[in-house]
Design an enzyme around this catalytic site. Structure first.
Site, PDB file in Angstrom:
ATOM      1  N   GLY A  11       8.222   3.048  11.057  1.00 23.45           N
ATOM      2  CA  GLY A  11       7.939   2.089  12.131  1.00 23.45           C
ATOM      3  C   GLY A  11       6.463   2.146  12.498  1.00 23.45           C
ATOM      4  O   GLY A  11       5.727   2.984  11.961  1.00 23.45           O
ATOM      5  N   ASP A  12       6.053   1.227  13.382  1.00 25.30           N
ATOM      6  CA  ASP A  12       4.636   1.131  13.793  1.00 25.30           C
ATOM      7  C   ASP A  12       3.695   0.906  12.619  1.00 25.30           C
ATOM      8  O   ASP A  12       2.543   1.330  12.642  1.00 25.30           O
ATOM      9  CB  ASP A  12       4.183   2.391  14.566  1.00 25.30           C
ATOM     10  N   GLY A  14       2.673  -1.976  11.728  1.00 21.97           N
ATOM     11  CA  GLY A  14       1.887  -3.185  11.984  1.00 21.97           C
ATOM     12  C   GLY A  14       2.638  -4.435  11.536  1.00 21.97           C
ATOM     13  O   GLY A  14       2.037  -5.430  11.138  1.00 21.97           O
ATOM     14  N   GLY A  16       4.357  -6.522  13.381  1.00 20.15           N
ATOM     15  CA  GLY A  16       4.128  -7.634  14.306  1.00 20.15           C
ATOM     16  C   GLY A  16       2.890  -8.414  13.911  1.00 20.15           C
ATOM     17  O   GLY A  16       2.883  -9.637  13.885  1.00 20.15           O
ATOM     18  N   ASN A  37      13.926  -1.463  22.191  1.00 21.12           N
ATOM     19  CA  ASN A  37      13.554  -0.056  22.043  1.00 21.12           C
ATOM     20  C   ASN A  37      12.278   0.136  21.246  1.00 21.12           C
ATOM     21  O   ASN A  37      11.816   1.246  21.079  1.00 21.12           O
ATOM     22  CB  ASN A  37      14.694   0.735  21.390  1.00 21.12           C
ATOM     23  N   ALA A  38      11.728  -0.929  20.697  1.00 19.78           N
ATOM     24  CA  ALA A  38      10.459  -0.805  19.985  1.00 19.78           C
ATOM     25  C   ALA A  38       9.652  -2.039  20.311  1.00 19.78           C
ATOM     26  O   ALA A  38      10.175  -2.988  20.897  1.00 19.78           O
ATOM     27  CB  ALA A  38      10.686  -0.703  18.486  1.00 19.78           C
ATOM     28  N   HIS A  40       6.401  -4.826  19.025  1.00 19.48           N
ATOM     29  CA  HIS A  40       5.363  -5.283  18.115  1.00 19.48           C
ATOM     30  C   HIS A  40       4.137  -5.586  18.950  1.00 19.48           C
ATOM     31  O   HIS A  40       4.253  -6.198  20.009  1.00 19.48           O
ATOM     32  CB  HIS A  40       5.749  -6.605  17.476  1.00 19.48           C
ATOM     33  N   ARG A 303       2.009   9.016  24.547  1.00 20.31           N
ATOM     34  CA  ARG A 303       2.185  10.297  23.846  1.00 20.31           C
ATOM     35  C   ARG A 303       1.466  10.261  22.491  1.00 20.31           C
ATOM     36  O   ARG A 303       1.552   9.261  21.780  1.00 20.31           O
ATOM     37  CB  ARG A 303       3.668  10.533  23.558  1.00 20.31           C
ATOM     38  N   PRO A 304       0.765  11.349  22.123  1.00 18.61           N
ATOM     39  CA  PRO A 304       0.147  11.343  20.790  1.00 18.61           C
ATOM     40  C   PRO A 304       1.216  11.242  19.705  1.00 18.61           C
ATOM     41  O   PRO A 304       2.246  11.914  19.784  1.00 18.61           O
ATOM     42  CB  PRO A 304      -0.578  12.693  20.711  1.00 18.61           C
ATOM     43  N   ARG A 305       0.990  10.361  18.719  1.00 20.07           N
ATOM     44  CA  ARG A 305       1.941  10.255  17.611  1.00 20.07           C
ATOM     45  C   ARG A 305       1.653  11.354  16.604  1.00 20.07           C
ATOM     46  O   ARG A 305       0.517  11.792  16.444  1.00 20.07           O
ATOM     47  CB  ARG A 305       1.777   8.905  16.914  1.00 20.07           C
TER      48      ARG A 305
HETATM   49  P1  GDP Z   1       4.897  -2.726  14.495  1.00 19.01           P
HETATM   50  O1  GDP Z   1       6.005  -2.327  15.391  1.00 19.01           O
HETATM   51  O2  GDP Z   1       5.164  -2.373  13.065  1.00 19.01           O
HETATM   52  O3  GDP Z   1       4.487  -4.143  14.668  1.00 19.01           O
HETATM   53  O4  GDP Z   1       3.643  -1.842  14.861  1.00 19.01           O
HETATM   54  P2  GDP Z   1       2.949  -1.609  16.280  1.00 19.01           P
HETATM   55  O5  GDP Z   1       2.679  -2.889  16.909  1.00 19.01           O
HETATM   56  O6  GDP Z   1       3.615  -0.553  17.047  1.00 19.01           O
HETATM   57  O7  GDP Z   1       1.634  -0.868  15.809  1.00 19.01           O
HETATM   58  C1  GDP Z   1       0.664  -1.418  15.131  1.00 19.01           C
HETATM   59  C2  GDP Z   1      -0.646  -1.166  15.874  1.00 19.01           C
HETATM   60  O8  GDP Z   1      -1.684  -1.164  14.951  1.00 19.01           O
HETATM   61  C3  GDP Z   1      -0.978  -2.259  16.862  1.00 19.01           C
HETATM   62  O9  GDP Z   1      -1.749  -1.739  17.909  1.00 19.01           O
HETATM   63  C4  GDP Z   1      -1.796  -3.226  16.020  1.00 19.01           C
HETATM   64  O10 GDP Z   1      -2.658  -4.059  16.766  1.00 19.01           O
HETATM   65  C5  GDP Z   1      -2.547  -2.262  15.155  1.00 19.01           C
HETATM   66  N1  GDP Z   1      -2.861  -2.747  13.807  1.00 19.01           N
HETATM   67  C6  GDP Z   1      -2.067  -3.453  12.963  1.00 19.01           C
HETATM   68  N2  GDP Z   1      -2.694  -3.641  11.784  1.00 19.01           N
HETATM   69  C7  GDP Z   1      -3.889  -3.019  11.883  1.00 19.01           C
HETATM   70  C8  GDP Z   1      -4.994  -2.823  10.969  1.00 19.01           C
HETATM   71  O11 GDP Z   1      -4.997  -3.238   9.831  1.00 19.01           O
HETATM   72  N3  GDP Z   1      -6.050  -2.093  11.446  1.00 19.01           N
HETATM   73  C9  GDP Z   1      -6.099  -1.579  12.706  1.00 19.01           C
HETATM   74  N4  GDP Z   1      -7.175  -0.879  13.071  1.00 19.01           N
HETATM   75  N5  GDP Z   1      -5.068  -1.737  13.576  1.00 19.01           N
HETATM   76  C10 GDP Z   1      -4.008  -2.444  13.166  1.00 19.01           C
END
Ligand code: GDP
Length: 424
Positions: A11-12, A14, A16, A37-38, A40, A303-305
């Site tokens: 997850g996380d 990117g 979204g 719960n999560a 984007h 929280r730090p990942r």
């Molecule tokens: P998701 O749940 O998969 O959509 O991921 P999140 O939204 O939790 O986390 C992605 C984070 O990384 C967000 O803060 C985005 O703005 C950021 N992000 C996504 N792609 C990139 C990238 O290519 N470079 C950087 N520096 N940040 C990115």
């Protein structure tokens, strides 16, 4: 054209941001699992938005957004999400937002039970987001849950509440010793937040099958990644739903449909939120540098990942399970400045080298085998073609493609909409 966009890792990744970028090419964007719960994070010219429940296509003017029947919907949370976006000038109406009548309603007592159980566990707590997701999916399988379509006959719905509340109070009051929940309050909550969505509730099987007949293009958007799938992830440190691409047609209401493509979103390094086995985890300065560069702190909690180098074993498994046909590699820009790029090439379990992602106890005992690739120091956020990248970055991309056996179609070099490279 039916395309799923899913997370390859924990997850996380990117997702979204990639869905926001690509949603312009699709007529319909569907969320097919999970709840609030999560989140984007999407950054575009209108601002920075955190979407917990709404499909990412909601930020596009012409896209129709569907919340599928595999979802669990806290209507109070959805109400606030919708109102917040409206205040930022985003148009939301029954024309561009449709909610499945079969989607499950996540109720306040589901949230309460999530909290009561986490508190009971104390030091051994699970790390739940306390949003009621596991309790509400349990209710669904107990066949006691309420569905969005139940709101259409509110009198009948209200008549079901006393026995539901009586059943829940067995646990809330007699089990946890908490004050009992009340029928009136539950009814009031449903009236206030549930009935608001009446105009949005439809039969998504009928709607989406007609969209397919009309040759419209559909994108399915997942929350979380492969390793959080309830059946194929690092159980029990998973979500409570199926996050994988093959569940997309089922959770959307069109189980007969076949995906044409699956785009796996894969991060250039590893991060993991919360507890559970995370073999790639780095505890040293190199890990701290990566965390700082990627701003890897929980969006909600700060929280730090947990961070680590790219994990080939876990990612290759993720790509396989998702049936990914192409990859979007994200956050490559975060690696710039690292002298060397750490990569987990295999695991070691009880002295043996392992290449296939292990499960259960074996995974708990696995140690990473790290190798290092040459780093690059240039800022790559302005790169828009592969040729604009330093050689070490290009070699890293080609190396990862080979390692996970899937072509990389997009490379994301920043969080904004235009900060990416399309390779083919
Ligand atoms: P998701 O749940 O998969 O959509 O991921 P999140 O939204 O939790 O986390 C992605 C984070 O990384 C967000 O803060 C985005 O703005 C950021 N992000 C996504 N792609 C990139 C990238 O290519 N470079 C950087 N520096 N940040 C990115």
């Amino acid at each position: 054209m039916l395309v799923a966009i899913v997370g390859v890792n924990w997850g996380d990744e990117g997702k979204g941001r990639m869905v926001d970028l690509l949603s312009d090419e699709y007529d319909v964007v569907v969320r097919y699992q999970g709840g609030n719960n999560a989140g984007h994070t999407v950054v575009n010219e209108k601002g920075k938005f955190i979407l917990n429940l709404l499909p990412s296509g909601i930020l596009r003017e012409k896209t129709i957004n569907v919340m599928g029947q595999g979802m669990v919907i806290d209507v109070e949370h959805l109400f606030h999400e919708v109102e917040h976006l409206r205040q930022s000038g985003i148009n939301i109406s029954p024309q561009n937002l449709k909610i499945s009548d079969q989607a499950t309603i996540c109720l306040p007592f589901n949230k309460l039970l999530d909290e009561l159980e986490e508190d009971r566990l104390g030091a051994n707590k699970f790390g739940s987001t306390r949003r009621g997701i596991a309790p509400v999916y349990s209710d669904k399988y107990m066949k006691k849950a309420l569905r969005m379509g139940d709101l259409k006959d509110f009198v009948k719905l209200k008549s079901k509440l006393p026995s539901l509340v009586e059943w829940k109070n067995l646990l809330i009051e007699k089990g946890y010793g908490h004050a009992p929940i009340k029928v009136d309050e539950l009814a009031k909550w449903l009236e206030q937040f549930g009935l608001y969505f009446l105009p949005y509730i439809i039969d998504t099987t009928a709607f989406l099958s007609s969209m397919i007949k009309e040759n419209k293009s559909l994108m399915f958007e997942a929350q979380l990644g492969t390793l959080r799938d309830i059946d194929y992830g690092i159980y029990p440190f998973t979500s409570s739903s199926n996050t994988i691409a093959s569940y997309a047609p089922i959770g959307s209401g069109i189980p007969f449909a076949h995906l044409d493509e699956t785009l796996g979103i894969m991060k250039a390094y590893s991060t993991c939120v919360g507890a559970g086995p995370f073999v790639a985890e780095m505890f040293d300065q190199e890990g701290d540098n990566l965390r700082e560069a990627g701003h890897e702190y929980g969006a909600a909690t700060g929280r730090p990942r947990r961070v680590g180098g790219f994990d080939i074993v876990a990612s290759r498994y993720g790509v396989l399970i998702q049936g990914a046909t192409a990859i979007a590699l994200t956050k490559l820009d975060v690696l710039s400045g690292l002298k060397r790029i750490p990569v987990v090439v295999a695991y070691e379990v009880d002295g043996k080298r392992i290449d296939f992602f292990p499960k259960g106890e074996e995974l708990e005992r696995a140690k990473p085998i790290y190798e290092y690739l040459p780093g690059f120091k240039e800022d790559i956020s302005k790169a828009r073609r592969l040729e604009d990248l330093p050689l070490a970055a290009i070699s890293y991309i080609r190396y990862l493609e080979k390692a996970v056996a899937c072509p990389i179609q997009y490379v994301s070099v920043g969080p904004s909409r235009e900060e990416y490279i399309k390779l083919f």
